[in-house]
Design an enzyme around this catalytic site. Structure first.
Site, PDB file in Angstrom:
ATOM      1  N   GLU A 137       0.872  -1.166   0.000  1.00  0.00           N
ATOM      2  CA  GLU A 137       0.000   0.000   0.000  1.00  0.00           C
ATOM      3  C   GLU A 137       0.914   1.222   0.000  1.00  0.00           C
ATOM      4  O   GLU A 137       1.798   1.327   0.858  1.00  0.00           O
ATOM      5  CB  GLU A 137      -0.885  -0.001   1.251  1.00  0.00           C
ATOM      6  CG  GLU A 137      -1.859   1.157   1.211  1.00  0.00           C
ATOM      7  CD  GLU A 137      -2.777   1.258   2.418  1.00  0.00           C
ATOM      8  OE1 GLU A 137      -2.764   0.352   3.264  1.00  0.00           O
ATOM      9  OE2 GLU A 137      -3.484   2.273   2.501  1.00  0.00           O
TER      10      GLU A 137
ATOM     11  N   ARG B 273       5.198 -12.908   9.757  1.00  0.00           N
ATOM     12  CA  ARG B 273       5.889 -11.646   9.474  1.00  0.00           C
ATOM     13  C   ARG B 273       7.326 -11.705   9.968  1.00  0.00           C
ATOM     14  O   ARG B 273       7.650 -12.446  10.880  1.00  0.00           O
ATOM     15  CB  ARG B 273       5.251 -10.481  10.251  1.00  0.00           C
ATOM     16  CG  ARG B 273       3.822 -10.263  10.098  1.00  0.00           C
ATOM     17  CD  ARG B 273       3.354  -9.177  11.057  1.00  0.00           C
ATOM     18  NE  ARG B 273       3.765  -7.863  10.603  1.00  0.00           N
ATOM     19  CZ  ARG B 273       3.081  -7.157   9.705  1.00  0.00           C
ATOM     20  NH1 ARG B 273       1.980  -7.629   9.186  1.00  0.00           N
ATOM     21  NH2 ARG B 273       3.506  -5.973   9.334  1.00  0.00           N
TER      22      ARG B 273
ATOM     23  N   LYS C  70       4.192   0.633   9.928  1.00  0.00           N
ATOM     24  CA  LYS C  70       4.311   1.869   9.154  1.00  0.00           C
ATOM     25  C   LYS C  70       3.770   3.067   9.930  1.00  0.00           C
ATOM     26  O   LYS C  70       4.273   4.169   9.795  1.00  0.00           O
ATOM     27  CB  LYS C  70       3.563   1.725   7.822  1.00  0.00           C
ATOM     28  CG  LYS C  70       4.452   1.140   6.734  1.00  0.00           C
ATOM     29  CD  LYS C  70       3.807   1.267   5.378  1.00  0.00           C
ATOM     30  CE  LYS C  70       2.938   0.074   5.089  1.00  0.00           C
ATOM     31  NZ  LYS C  70       2.429   0.018   3.715  1.00  0.00           N
TER      32      LYS C  70
END
Ligand code: ATP
Ligand code: MG
Length: 559
Positions: A35, A261, A271
């Protein structure tokens, strides 16, 4: 008989092997779907290495697809940085650059398909009412009073939503699945919301935007992705991912597979937190050399090869774990030890006058440019009567077993002569400002003296009149605790106060004037350093990439 999977293969490669040998797929198509709402970090590198790495290994292809469904937080600056970072890491999407926004027309059409089939409805409830009605793990949800609108009515209102006839947030389109479903994601999830936000690609063409879940799987299907790899938190979105594929006329049926992850100690990876560090000026930007962003690591001097090796070493599993920053750092050292040229640099200089060396005389010394790589050849640098050594390499009152320079003591200058400290010169405040030494003419270029005497200490140095000025920034870990994210305090409370120390008076060997921006070299005895973009012709700026040894392990071992 099929060949048993090699034990070193991870579960994803095993699945792919099976799909290829069973004929389910002829080749693999993967994608990396960032994104564009921030810069990429080392966690993304794991996903990039996995997705692009599979394409390389299996002769398939990997798409870069921007997941740009949330215009309020997205920006072209991020799009550009993401492309740059992926290329720098050594991967190439070829002709396969896509944007979820390319599919807005298709997704709208498919929303109408669901409506027509009685599988989606417009809900006029507020976000809060929708949230309340969803129930929780122990309580089933309650049906919205708008759930039984007819397909005709829903289609008409949805078209009006698209045409801008309603206020932001006043209506949403929801899938009609099951309000009592044990998986909360299946309790009539929102598909579209009204938001008048300017999109970096579609401009003001749309005032309704599809939600991530309604976009992702369909985008995969439109691109004929075979294996859609994502992190574990999407595991319980998979039934919804599949529900859309089953209820829409999609051209292909991708398989979602989840893996754990990458987490790293001594840093944060979300983020949102990285953005906070940037916006609140705790760091100097996304590419601050202390950031775990790809651009930060690049500016710090990390070679892309070291990041790729790291991702390969940690592998792919389904178990949550935290990896050790020291492992990443030691991989960085390993690559740099092989590749980087050696130079001498004095970070915190003190001047030495070699009193028995003739004034005006200069001699050139030649030394291997990189002892690990004979092909790198040699470099030449100068010795003269005035030199600098590190302030730390001298002590006026040394403890026992101090082998570096002290009054009356002898050390070897790296690649050059033995010197002996004869006199200490101080200013009015008693600060040592200069040392007077003599050199042993019998010990040139690192050789031992003929009388067989031993000298234990070796110090690095630069010739004063041949040196160039520089600022050196000693970077260290951004956080001083292993998990800045855990505990009651904000992660900001754990910022390491010494994460950067700037030394403005460094003196470098003159050969360093020619090293290009972005290049990483070894300063002998000190570590690896990278030329920063802040360098000017008058003043070079170097960032410490990593020291020669793991100083954190040492510090931890001490009582
Ligand atoms: P954040 O949660 O920090 O905002 P994100 O996961 O939403 O990050 P995206 O831009 O959506 O960020 O991520 C793009 C891809 O990278 C996704 O497929 C995501 O699963 C993967 N990814 C993100 N963080 C990690 C990580 N720490 N380890 C492995 N893969 C990751
Ligand atoms: Mg995401």
């Amino acid at each position: 008989m099929s060949v048993p999977p090699s034990p070193s293969k991870d579960f994803i490669r095993e699945i792919i092997d099976e799909d290829l040998s069973s004929g389910k797929h002829e080749s693999t198509v993967t994608r990396f779907p960032p994104e564009p709402n921030g810069y990429l970090h080392i966690g993304h590198a794991k996903s990039i290495c996995l997705n692009f790495g599979l394409a390389e290994e299996y002769g398939g292809r990997c798409h870069l697809r921007f997941d740009d469904t949330n215009p309020a937080k997205e920006d072209v600056e991020y799009v550009d940085s993401i492309k740059e970072d992926i290329q720098w890491l050594g991967f190439d999407w070829g002709d396969h650059l896509y944007y979820a926004s390319d599919y807005f027309d298709k997704l709208y059409e498919w929303a109408l398909v669901l409506i027509e089939n009685g599988k989606a409805y417009v809900d006029d409830q507020t976000f809060e009412e929708i949230r309340m009605g969803r129930g929780d793990l122990n309580t089933p949800g309650t049906d919205s009073p708008f759930r039984d609108r007819s397909p005709e009515e829903n289609a008409e209102i949805f078209k009006a939503m698209k045409n801008g006839e309603f206020d932001d947030g006043s209506k949403v389109l929801r899938a009609k699945v099951d309000m009592a479903h044990p998986n909360l994601n299946m309790r009539d999830p929102v598909l579209y919301r009204i938001a008048r936000a300017h999109h970096h690609r579609t401009g003001d063409a749309w005032c309704i935007y599809p939600m991530y879940d309604f976009t992702h799987g369909q985008s995969d299907a439109l691109e004929y992705v075979t294996h859609s790899l994502c992190t574990l938190e999407f595991e319980n979105h998979r039934p919804l991912y599949e529900w859309f594929l089953e209820n829409l006329p999609v051209p292909s049926y991708p398989r979602q597979i989840e893996f754990s992850r990458l987490n790293l100690n001594y840093t944060v990876m979300s983020k949102r937190k990285l953005l906070q560090l940037v916006e609140e000026n705790h760091v100097e930007g996304w590419d601050d050399p202390r950031m775990p962003t790809i651009s930060g690591l690049r500016r710090r001097g990390y070679p892309p090869e070291a990041i790729r090796n790291f991702c390969k070493t940690i592998g792919v599993t389904k178990f949550e774990s935290t990896n050790d920053m020291a492992l990443l750092e030691s991989g960085v050292r390993e690559v740099l030890n092989q590749n980087s040229l050696r130079f001498m640099a004095v970070l915190n200089p003190i001047k030495i006058v070699v009193t028995n060396y003739p004034e005006g005389q200069v001699e050139e010394i030649e030394s291997p440019a990189n002892p690990e790589n004979p092909e790198a050849g040699t470099r030449k640098f100068c010795f003269s009567r005035e030199i600098y050594i590190e302030r730390d390499d001298f002590m006026e009152d040394p403890p026992k077993k101090y082998f570096r320079l002290s009054p009356g003591n002898e050390v070897r200058l790296r690649n050059a002569y033995f010197i002996k400290c004869e006199e200490v010169i101080k200013d009015d405040q008693g600060e040592v400002i200069e040392l007077r030494c003599t050199y042993d003419t019998d010990t040139p270029r690192g050789q031992n003296p003929s009388d067989g005497r031993k000298v234990k200490g070796v110090v690095h140095w630069v010739s004063a009149s041949h040196s160039i000025d520089a600022t050196v920034r000693l970077y260290d870990r951004l956080f001083s605790v292993e998990s800045p994210d855990s505990g009651e305090n904000s992660f900001l409370d754990h910022i390491n106060p010494d994460s950067v120390v700037e030394l403005p008076n460094a003196k470098l060997e003159h050969n360093l004037a020619d090293v290009a921006n972005g290049e990483t070299v070894q300063f002998e005895r000190l570590g690896y350093f990278c030329v920063d973009k802040d360098s000017t012709p008058e003043n070079r700026v170097f960032n410490r990439t990593v020291g020669l040894r793991d100083s954190w392990a040492k510090a931890k071992d001490q009582p």
